[in-house]
Motif scaffolding. Structure first.
Motif, PDB file in Angstrom:
ATOM      1  N   LEU A 112       2.642  -3.422 -11.495  1.00  0.00           N
ATOM      2  CA  LEU A 112       3.837  -2.749 -10.964  1.00  0.00           C
ATOM      3  C   LEU A 112       4.996  -2.729 -11.947  1.00  0.00           C
ATOM      4  CD1 LEU A 112       4.084  -4.181  -7.329  1.00  0.00           C
ATOM      5  CD2 LEU A 112       3.457  -1.857  -7.989  1.00  0.00           C
ATOM      6  N   THR A 137       8.461   2.941   0.718  1.00  0.00           N
ATOM      7  CA  THR A 137       7.808   2.756  -0.588  1.00  0.00           C
ATOM      8  C   THR A 137       7.286   1.337  -0.756  1.00  0.00           C
ATOM      9  OG1 THR A 137       9.271   4.436  -1.511  1.00  0.00           O
ATOM     10  CG2 THR A 137       8.143   3.001  -3.081  1.00  0.00           C
ATOM     11  N   ILE A 141       3.385   0.369  -1.479  1.00  0.00           N
ATOM     12  CA  ILE A 141       2.931  -0.452  -2.615  1.00  0.00           C
ATOM     13  C   ILE A 141       2.075  -1.610  -2.108  1.00  0.00           C
ATOM     14  CG2 ILE A 141       3.723  -2.070  -4.402  1.00  0.00           C
ATOM     15  CD1 ILE A 141       6.166  -0.203  -4.800  1.00  0.00           C
ATOM     16  N   GLU A 153      -1.385  -0.428  -1.142  1.00  0.00           N
ATOM     17  CA  GLU A 153      -2.233  -0.122  -2.302  1.00  0.00           C
ATOM     18  C   GLU A 153      -2.751  -1.391  -2.968  1.00  0.00           C
ATOM     19  OE1 GLU A 153       0.063   2.480  -4.767  1.00  0.00           O
ATOM     20  OE2 GLU A 153      -0.182   4.153  -3.342  1.00  0.00           O
TER      21      GLU A 153
END
Lengths: 295, 227
Positions: free
Chosen positions: A68, A280, A284, A287
């Motif tokens: 990230l 968001t 994240i 995922e």
């Protein structure tokens, strides 16, 4: 230790005509029944690790294990060196060094927890950049780490230093207070001025929640370390200019305890609130979960 | 005072990313391994609270296993601990749990070797500092930041005097002492934090005392690891 508050710490320094750093070396030697030299050596070794981490973060530009984050320290350093940062080159370097150490941390590299790993960039960011600027010998910086440690010791025992207990104010906030006080002393400020710097710095961090995206020490932790280094410079400058913390620093630490104790669980490192639960942030997290365990 | 010295604030030297979820976890794993008295062949890990929620990203799992392999907090092999565990013949099972626990970062470890088994409940309280709150079924409270003796014995009159006598004669000062028992004359555990490392003579003398079944030393001080 013979002190449990910053007031007592300042009084001891005054009575014994010592800096906070010197006093903490003697206190630590007594507490651990080691020589002052042995205690100093251990801290000097830690400062070496901090400098390595700054270099590693800037040179290797490590990516975090999650993928990230990474590379922001290098971006800021290049911008500071080749463009015109609004902060000025000095503060921009402190900012990039703090980001560098935090990025090394996120990549499972070696750092010194100051006071925690989540806040490990702030003190190296301030110390290494100021050493470069003023041409200080390592010895002064190691004394500065003892001063930072004395301040952190008071904060930790009267409030908290972990995000899980007291939110980000407890981690990044404590590190900023520690760095500000230590820098004030390294620049020639009195213990009293250093202690004012702690209160000034902490006041600017009260209420800061711990809301890491996907629970990782990355977003927003890394940038908060960068901001933290700059805030510490500002607090030290105010204290050196003679600005005082009207609410005594010990009382500000008490407020941190009050605010942190009342902070809901979702804002204390659980990733159940704040930035972690934005659309968001949630995406994240989903995922990363899909990718499976880090091992 | 929860934090006792400057190096609990500046330090430890550690592998990131989290002092409580990574460095603290290494230390709890190491305490469990030292309490077992050798390398485990089987490890059962139960994570609670924030440990359970976020262990993947923080490498809490690799950190605990690294500790079981006696890695120090700044051993660069920690990210590959599962690989090292496999080579060492250590079989790992990991579970996440939901029941209420004393601290947001809590773990129960059950370790087995050919010879022995031990269970430990540890909490990571921040900055890499830990508290051990249970050894087998005994409620205790120690930080492992001093050399610590775990003496497993049965409850009988005179035990405390005899144990402390051995330490006194060896010039070892006791910083903290806890005696916990299951029942009168039943199984007991004594935890002694020492200001000086207890030498081999102390261990063998206490180990030979009547009604002592085993003695273990927890020592994370040098953080030397992988001896």
């Amino acid at each position: 230790m013979r002190f449990s508050s910053l007031l007592e710490l300042g009084k001891l320094c005054e009575d014994e005509s010592m800096s906070i750093g010197q006093l903490m070396i003697t206190e630590q030697a007594r507490e651990s029944e080691q020589s002052s030299e042995a205690v100093f050596e251990q801290m000097a070794g830690y400062y070496g690790v901090m400098k390595e981490a700054v270099q590693k973060g800037l040179m290797d530009k490590p990516n975090s294990r999650s993928g990230l984050t990474g590379g922001d320290a290098g971006r800021v350093k290049a911008y500071a060196d080749h463009k015109v940062p609004s902060l000025g080159i000095v503060a921009a370097r402190a900012l990039s060094y703090a980001l560098a150490v935090s990025e090394v941390n996120a990549s499972m590299g070696r750092i010194i927890a100051t006071p925690t790993a989540g806040s490990c960039g702030i003190i190296p960011g301030v110390f290494v950049s100021m050493q470069e600027r003023f041409g200080w010998e390592d010895e002064l910086l190691v004394h500065g780490l003892f001063a930072a440690g004395a301040i952190g010791y008071v904060i930790a025992n009267n409030s908290f230093i972990s995000g899980a207990e007291g939110g980000c104010q407890a981690e990044v906030g404590s590190a900023i207070g520690m760095a500000a006080g230590a820098l004030t002393e390294m620049r020639g400020g009195t213990p009293e001025q250093a202690i004012h710097a702690v209160g000034l710095a902490l006041k600017n961090c009260l209420g800061l929640i711990c809301d890491p995206v996907a629970g990782l020490v990355e977003i927003p932790c890394i940038v908060r370390n960068g901001f933290g280094a700059v805030t510490a410079l500002a607090a030290a400058d105010m204290a050196l200019a003679g600005v005082t913390s009207v609410i005594p620093s010990d009382e500000v630490i008490g407020v941190m305890l009050e605010v942190g104790s009342n902070m809901p669980e979702r804002h204390r490192e659980t990733a159940k609130g704040g930035l972690a639960q934005t659309p968001t942030g949630r995406k994240i997290m989903k995922e990363l979960d899909r990718k499976g365990p880090s091992t | 005072m929860r934090f006792k010295d400057v190096f609990s604030i500046i330090g430890p030297s550690m592998i990131g990313p989290s002092s409580s979820h990574t460095a603290g976890a290494v230390r709890i794993g190491r305490v469990a391994r030292q309490a077992l008295g050798g390398i485990p062949t089987e490890a059962n890990i139960r994570l609670y609270g924030s440990f359970a929620e976020t262990y993947r990203g923080h490498g809490t799992d690799v950190a605990l296993v690294g500790g079981m392999l006696d890695f120090a907090t700044d051993d660069e092999a920690i990210p590959d601990a599962f690989h090292h565990a496999e080579q060492a013949g250590l079989n790992i099972q990991l579970y996440t749990e939901k029941k209420p626990v004393p601290h947001p970062n809590t773990v129960d470890l059950l370790l087995r070797s050919q010879a022995d088994a031990i269970s430990i409940q540890g909490c990571s309280i921040g900055g890499g500092n830990i508290e051990i709150l249970k050894v087998n079924r005994f409620p205790v409270k120690f930080t492992a930041m001093q050399p610590t003796l775990l003496i497993f014995h049965t409850d009988r009159p005179g035990m405390v005097a005899e144990m402390s006598g051995v330490l006194r004669r060896a010039g070892v000062n006791i910083g903290l002492m806890q005696v916990v028992r299951e029942s009168r004359h039943g199984k007991a555990l004594t935890v002694i934090e020492c200001d000086q490392p207890p030498g081999g003579t102390v261990l063998s003398k206490i180990g030979r005392m009547e009604s002592v079944s085993k003695v273990r030393v927890i020592d994370l001080i040098g953080e030397g690891g992988r001896a």
